[in-house]
Design a protein around this motif. Structure first.
Motif, PDB file in Angstrom:
ATOM      1  N   UNK A  90      32.711  -0.990 -13.718  1.00 42.60           N
ATOM      2  CA  UNK A  90      31.598  -1.153 -14.662  1.00 42.60           C
ATOM      3  C   UNK A  90      31.747  -2.442 -15.468  1.00 42.60           C
ATOM      4  N   UNK A  91      32.994  -2.781 -15.839  1.00 50.66           N
ATOM      5  CA  UNK A  91      33.223  -4.036 -16.565  1.00 50.66           C
ATOM      6  C   UNK A  91      32.833  -5.224 -15.708  1.00 50.66           C
ATOM      7  N   UNK A  92      33.176  -5.178 -14.440  1.00 51.25           N
ATOM      8  CA  UNK A  92      32.837  -6.267 -13.528  1.00 51.25           C
ATOM      9  C   UNK A  92      31.325  -6.460 -13.462  1.00 51.25           C
ATOM     10  N   UNK A  93      30.604  -5.360 -13.304  1.00 52.42           N
ATOM     11  CA  UNK A  93      29.141  -5.436 -13.239  1.00 52.42           C
ATOM     12  C   UNK A  93      28.557  -5.952 -14.551  1.00 52.42           C
ATOM     13  N   UNK A  94      29.124  -5.500 -15.657  1.00 54.01           N
ATOM     14  CA  UNK A  94      28.648  -5.925 -16.978  1.00 54.01           C
ATOM     15  C   UNK A  94      28.860  -7.419 -17.192  1.00 54.01           C
ATOM     16  N   UNK A  95      30.027  -7.938 -16.834  1.00 55.76           N
ATOM     17  CA  UNK A  95      30.312  -9.355 -17.041  1.00 55.76           C
ATOM     18  C   UNK A  95      29.477 -10.228 -16.104  1.00 55.76           C
ATOM     19  N   UNK A  96      29.240  -9.775 -14.890  1.00 56.70           N
ATOM     20  CA  UNK A  96      28.390 -10.526 -13.966  1.00 56.70           C
ATOM     21  C   UNK A  96      26.960 -10.570 -14.474  1.00 56.70           C
ATOM     22  N   UNK A  97      26.463  -9.429 -14.986  1.00 57.47           N
ATOM     23  CA  UNK A  97      25.094  -9.368 -15.503  1.00 57.47           C
ATOM     24  C   UNK A  97      24.923 -10.255 -16.726  1.00 57.47           C
ATOM     25  N   UNK A  98      25.988 -10.379 -17.523  1.00 57.17           N
ATOM     26  CA  UNK A  98      25.927 -11.191 -18.739  1.00 57.17           C
ATOM     27  C   UNK A  98      26.163 -12.666 -18.461  1.00 57.17           C
ATOM     28  N   UNK A  99      26.511 -13.017 -17.230  1.00 58.75           N
ATOM     29  CA  UNK A  99      26.784 -14.409 -16.889  1.00 58.75           C
ATOM     30  C   UNK A  99      28.106 -14.905 -17.433  1.00 58.75           C
ATOM     31  N   UNK A 100      29.060 -13.983 -17.628  1.00 61.80           N
ATOM     32  CA  UNK A 100      30.383 -14.348 -18.157  1.00 61.80           C
ATOM     33  C   UNK A 100      31.482 -13.826 -17.221  1.00 61.80           C
ATOM     34  N   UNK A 101      31.493 -14.282 -15.983  1.00 63.24           N
ATOM     35  CA  UNK A 101      32.500 -13.771 -15.031  1.00 63.24           C
ATOM     36  C   UNK A 101      33.926 -14.089 -15.457  1.00 63.24           C
ATOM     37  N   UNK A 102      34.114 -15.092 -16.307  1.00 63.41           N
ATOM     38  CA  UNK A 102      35.462 -15.449 -16.764  1.00 63.41           C
ATOM     39  C   UNK A 102      36.076 -14.379 -17.664  1.00 63.41           C
ATOM     40  N   UNK A 103      35.278 -13.440 -18.130  1.00 64.32           N
ATOM     41  CA  UNK A 103      35.797 -12.360 -18.974  1.00 64.32           C
ATOM     42  C   UNK A 103      36.250 -11.151 -18.153  1.00 64.32           C
ATOM     43  N   UNK A 104      36.059 -11.213 -16.840  1.00 65.96           N
ATOM     44  CA  UNK A 104      36.582 -10.169 -15.951  1.00 65.96           C
ATOM     45  C   UNK A 104      37.868 -10.700 -15.318  1.00 65.96           C
ATOM     46  N   UNK A 105      38.900  -9.850 -15.195  1.00 61.31           N
ATOM     47  CA  UNK A 105      40.203 -10.339 -14.696  1.00 61.31           C
ATOM     48  C   UNK A 105      40.140 -11.041 -13.341  1.00 61.31           C
ATOM     49  N   UNK A 106      40.887 -12.134 -13.252  1.00 62.26           N
ATOM     50  CA  UNK A 106      41.050 -12.865 -11.996  1.00 62.26           C
ATOM     51  C   UNK A 106      42.233 -12.341 -11.192  1.00 62.26           C
ATOM     52  N   UNK A 107      43.230 -11.782 -11.874  1.00 60.96           N
ATOM     53  CA  UNK A 107      44.361 -11.134 -11.224  1.00 60.96           C
ATOM     54  C   UNK A 107      44.960 -10.140 -12.206  1.00 60.96           C
ATOM     55  N   UNK A 108      45.953  -9.392 -11.766  1.00 64.71           N
ATOM     56  CA  UNK A 108      46.560  -8.340 -12.588  1.00 64.71           C
ATOM     57  C   UNK A 108      48.067  -8.539 -12.660  1.00 64.71           C
ATOM     58  N   UNK A 109      48.650  -8.023 -13.749  1.00 61.08           N
ATOM     59  CA  UNK A 109      50.105  -8.022 -13.923  1.00 61.08           C
ATOM     60  C   UNK A 109      50.515  -6.628 -14.367  1.00 61.08           C
ATOM     61  N   UNK A 110      51.521  -6.060 -13.702  1.00 67.54           N
ATOM     62  CA  UNK A 110      52.090  -4.781 -14.131  1.00 67.54           C
ATOM     63  C   UNK A 110      53.505  -5.036 -14.645  1.00 67.54           C
ATOM     64  N   UNK A 111      53.769  -4.561 -15.858  1.00 61.44           N
ATOM     65  CA  UNK A 111      55.021  -4.865 -16.553  1.00 61.44           C
ATOM     66  C   UNK A 111      56.112  -3.813 -16.341  1.00 61.44           C
TER      67      UNK A 111
END
Length: 303
Positions: A90-111
């Protein structure tokens, strides 16, 4: 003081061994483990350059203490992986709809602490989880991993280095103006070899670049003494090194709690994914290569 610490450790081990579940954690290996921080992290692996899809402004998903196999025990509730994946979608769809794809993660890190007991089945479930993240539906999120103490139980290191990318515990990569370091603190210590190698790498190979550092066990965590690296001299050397070598932030887990501390750089202690139903997003801006900036937002969705 040293004698008291040893007596306290023996007492705590006695209590732990008296528990019916002790065998499931392979506590017998405490005194005789085939691997050590020295053998696991004898040299740093250079992964080269990573280029986020959205360029110099991007986001990174941070999770920790996933504990597959630890659900419905202690303070942990049921797993909510499907709910988390839906939230992310849902976050991905929301950021794409808002024109802010940079606010959706490009990669992940598990600590760290992917597995509760270090069992093969737990690592396989975690691998499936990260494989799902690395699909188009979730933005093809590659997960970079940090080894945790639970991952070592029951000879878990042999399984960790098969299932958890990039299949080692001491490595680095670079983005536009940042150097990213991933360390092995799963034994509660960095060890002299790893710390010396890190120091040499920061001072000579990555000199003058801003740095981000990721590990499992914290160095401070707002003063939670029993959950941090226990060797004071090592801790001080590590903190001094990060402060001297242009480190912007240190990210760690282990406590399952959220803490933010200023140590000359910012230590972000990320809350537990399973225990707290929490995760964070790291926002990075490298548009000004001389002064890259980072910020962290932590989420506690009502799953």
């Amino acid at each position: 003081m040293k004698r008291f610490s040893i007596c306290l450790l023996i007492f705590l081990l006695h209590l732990f061994l008296s528990c019916s579940s002790a065998d499931s954690y392979g506590i017998y290996q405490f005194w005789n483990r085939s691997d050590s921080v020295e053998t696991r992290s004898d040299s740093i692996t250079d992964l080269g350059s990573v280029t986020p899809a959205t360029g110099t402004s991007y986001a990174v998903l941070l999770i920790t203490d996933v504990h597959f196999g630890g659900e419905n025990s202690g303070s942990n509730g049921a797993r909510k992986d499907l709910e988390f994946l839906l939230w992310l979608k849902n976050l991905k769809a929301e950021m794409e709809a808002a024109g802010t794809p940079e606010l959706y993660p490009s990669f992940a890190i598990c600590l760290g602490d992917m597995a509760e007991h270090g069992y093969e089945s737990e690592f396989l479930n975690y691998h499936l989880f990260t494989k799902t993240l690395n699909t188009e539906e979730y933005g093809n999120l590659v997960t970079y991993n940090v080894v945790g103490n639970h991952d070592l139980y029951n000879s878990g290191w042999d399984r960790y280095k098969v299932h958890c990318y990039p299949y080692n515990s001491f490595y680095k990569f670079r983005t536009s103006s940042l150097s990213w370091y991933f360390l092995d603190s799963a034994s509660g210590t960095l060890g002299d070899d790893q710390l010396t190698s890190l120091s040499r790498d920061m001072k000579y190979l990555e000199k003058g670049r801003k740095k981000l550092v990721f590990t499992h066990v914290p160095v401070y965590a707002d003063g939670l003494f029993y959950f941090i690296m226990q060797e004071a001299d090592e801790r001080n050397r590590f903190i001094s090194l990060l402060g001297e070598e242009d480190t912007i932030a240190l990210f760690d887990g282990h406590t399952h709690q959220e803490h933010t501390c200023n140590l000359g750089f910012i230590e972000y202690n990320i809350p537990g994914y399973l225990a707290k139903r929490a995760f964070s997003i790291l926002y990075v801006n490298e548009k000004n290569s001389s002064y890259p900036t980072v910020s962290v937002k932590t989420f506690y969705p009502d799953f």
